[in-house]
Enzyme design. Sequence first.
Site, PDB file in Angstrom:
ATOM      1  N   CYS A 177     -11.837  -2.331  -1.126  1.00 10.79           N
ATOM      2  CA  CYS A 177     -10.818  -2.206  -0.079  1.00 10.79           C
ATOM      3  C   CYS A 177     -10.499  -0.752   0.252  1.00 10.79           C
ATOM      4  O   CYS A 177      -9.826  -0.488   1.254  1.00 10.79           O
ATOM      5  CB  CYS A 177      -9.555  -2.959  -0.472  1.00 10.79           C
ATOM      6  SG  CYS A 177      -8.893  -2.516  -2.086  1.00 10.79           S
TER       7      CYS A 177
ATOM      8  N   GLN B 254      -5.892  -7.488   4.401  1.00 10.44           N
ATOM      9  CA  GLN B 254      -7.148  -7.015   3.823  1.00 10.44           C
ATOM     10  C   GLN B 254      -8.115  -8.173   3.598  1.00 10.44           C
ATOM     11  O   GLN B 254      -9.317  -8.050   3.833  1.00 10.44           O
ATOM     12  CB  GLN B 254      -6.884  -6.296   2.496  1.00 10.44           C
ATOM     13  CG  GLN B 254      -8.141  -5.818   1.782  1.00 10.44           C
ATOM     14  CD  GLN B 254      -8.873  -4.727   2.528  1.00 10.44           C
ATOM     15  OE1 GLN B 254      -8.280  -3.715   2.878  1.00 10.44           O
ATOM     16  NE2 GLN B 254     -10.168  -4.908   2.772  1.00 10.44           N
TER      17      GLN B 254
ATOM     18  N   ARG C 129     -10.653  -4.264   9.319  1.00  7.34           N
ATOM     19  CA  ARG C 129      -9.201  -4.302   9.176  1.00  7.34           C
ATOM     20  C   ARG C 129      -8.535  -4.306  10.553  1.00  7.34           C
ATOM     21  O   ARG C 129      -7.570  -5.039  10.791  1.00  7.34           O
ATOM     22  CB  ARG C 129      -8.695  -3.081   8.386  1.00  7.34           C
ATOM     23  CG  ARG C 129      -9.008  -3.046   6.911  1.00  7.34           C
ATOM     24  CD  ARG C 129      -8.327  -4.137   6.122  1.00  7.34           C
ATOM     25  NE  ARG C 129      -6.901  -4.198   6.328  1.00  7.34           N
ATOM     26  CZ  ARG C 129      -5.997  -3.369   5.806  1.00  7.34           C
ATOM     27  NH1 ARG C 129      -6.403  -2.372   5.034  1.00  7.34           N
ATOM     28  NH2 ARG C 129      -4.715  -3.530   6.032  1.00  7.34           N
TER      29      ARG C 129
ATOM     30  N   ASP D  34     -11.693  -2.632  -6.980  1.00  4.86           N
ATOM     31  CA  ASP D  34     -10.622  -1.811  -6.418  1.00  4.86           C
ATOM     32  C   ASP D  34     -10.331  -0.702  -7.430  1.00  4.86           C
ATOM     33  O   ASP D  34     -10.791  -0.754  -8.578  1.00  4.86           O
ATOM     34  CB  ASP D  34      -9.382  -2.679  -6.189  1.00  4.86           C
ATOM     35  CG  ASP D  34      -8.283  -1.969  -5.406  1.00  4.86           C
ATOM     36  OD1 ASP D  34      -8.538  -0.876  -4.863  1.00  4.86           O
ATOM     37  OD2 ASP D  34      -7.163  -2.518  -5.341  1.00  4.86           O
TER      38      ASP D  34
ATOM     39  N   ARG E 296       4.785  -2.256   4.901  1.00  2.22           N
ATOM     40  CA  ARG E 296       3.868  -1.920   3.810  1.00  2.22           C
ATOM     41  C   ARG E 296       4.673  -1.174   2.757  1.00  2.22           C
ATOM     42  O   ARG E 296       5.236  -0.108   3.039  1.00  2.22           O
ATOM     43  CB  ARG E 296       2.707  -1.035   4.314  1.00  2.22           C
ATOM     44  CG  ARG E 296       1.752  -0.586   3.205  1.00  2.22           C
ATOM     45  CD  ARG E 296       0.703   0.366   3.764  1.00  2.22           C
ATOM     46  NE  ARG E 296      -0.105   0.941   2.698  1.00  2.22           N
ATOM     47  CZ  ARG E 296      -1.246   0.444   2.249  1.00  2.22           C
ATOM     48  NH1 ARG E 296      -1.727  -0.662   2.777  1.00  2.22           N
ATOM     49  NH2 ARG E 296      -1.906   1.042   1.276  1.00  2.22           N
TER      50      ARG E 296
ATOM     51  N   HIS F  65      -1.803  -8.789  -0.292  1.00  3.13           N
ATOM     52  CA  HIS F  65      -2.352  -7.921   0.751  1.00  3.13           C
ATOM     53  C   HIS F  65      -3.176  -8.793   1.711  1.00  3.13           C
ATOM     54  O   HIS F  65      -4.392  -8.678   1.796  1.00  3.13           O
ATOM     55  CB  HIS F  65      -3.240  -6.855   0.105  1.00  3.13           C
ATOM     56  CG  HIS F  65      -3.552  -5.685   0.978  1.00  3.13           C
ATOM     57  ND1 HIS F  65      -3.075  -5.558   2.268  1.00  3.13           N
ATOM     58  CD2 HIS F  65      -4.329  -4.589   0.760  1.00  3.13           C
ATOM     59  CE1 HIS F  65      -3.523  -4.441   2.792  1.00  3.13           C
ATOM     60  NE2 HIS F  65      -4.282  -3.833   1.909  1.00  3.13           N
TER      61      HIS F  65
END
Length: 332
Positions: free
Chosen positions: A270, A136, A315, A229, A106, A133
């Site tokens: 998210c 997600q 997740r 987001d 990450r 991502h």
Amino acid sequence: MNLKGRDFLKLLDFSSEEIAYLIDLAADFKSKKKNGIPHRLCEGKNVALIFEKTSTRTRSSFEVAARDLGMGSTYLDPSSSQIGKKESIADTARVLSGIYDGIEYRGYGQSIVEELAQYADVPVWNGLTDEFHPTQILADFLTIKEQFGHLKGINFVYMGDARFNMGNSLMVGCAKMGLNFTACSPKSFFPQKELVDECRKIAAQNGSTVTLCENPDQAVKGANVIYTDIWVSMGEPTEVWAERIEQLGAYQVNSRLMSLAAPDAVFMHCLPAYHDKKTAIGKEMCERFGRDAIEVTDEVFESERSVVFREAENRMHTIKAVMAATLTEIEL
């Protein structure tokens, strides 16, 4: 479906059937978890978790998922990893491959996780890069499928800055799985044309559409999912806030906007979200710019239409599916 040995770097690398398999596998793991049924399919394995960007949800999800699968995990934060500083990415990949059975990354550029995968002899998983991502999006789609019973034909609207990892990945995921995707923002915040064109070709094969729209009211008409987001990404300077709030202020998700969507529409995010003044950044920016919230109002965030915390939980279940499917052979 056999994904053993595969890397998980971006959804463009996977077919619609493979993505559907991972979502179904995650749902199966979630059911087992809720019913106390052990599923230690990777007993004795170990994974390395490289975090150049910190995270609450991603770290927790990988660590708990690994433990549930019977694996050990080692967390390497920016202060405990020499990747790209004293040791090259290629050398890091080869060192960790000799110790671990899988590597999560990450951090920053997609090129970094791609290079890790190139030199690693074990599966590499993208926990977030600037461009994509993918874990997600699996969680988002599991949540949508739980909510509506299907993915194909869902009208999905992403509000705000669609140029980076979330806008890119959601557009790709929707195209792959047959959801009608709309990115709603000023033109300067649209995804790159090359990726839009590629996604439109994929969407056409799956009976869906990719639309770019500047008008929020128009974008959300008939929407089943409204997603947003934060407007300033991790690592960007605070000076960017003034510019983003001026440019994206009209794209805040609020009750009026939700009222224009389909009656069954849900709100997704998210996380983290600046929906109130209860965080240091949220408080500072709201007070500086005279706002009660930033990208979403507290009224929407805390409403019955918000599924953000189920989305966050998912997740872990979807990350578990990715690790298990790429480390061992599984039959559903």
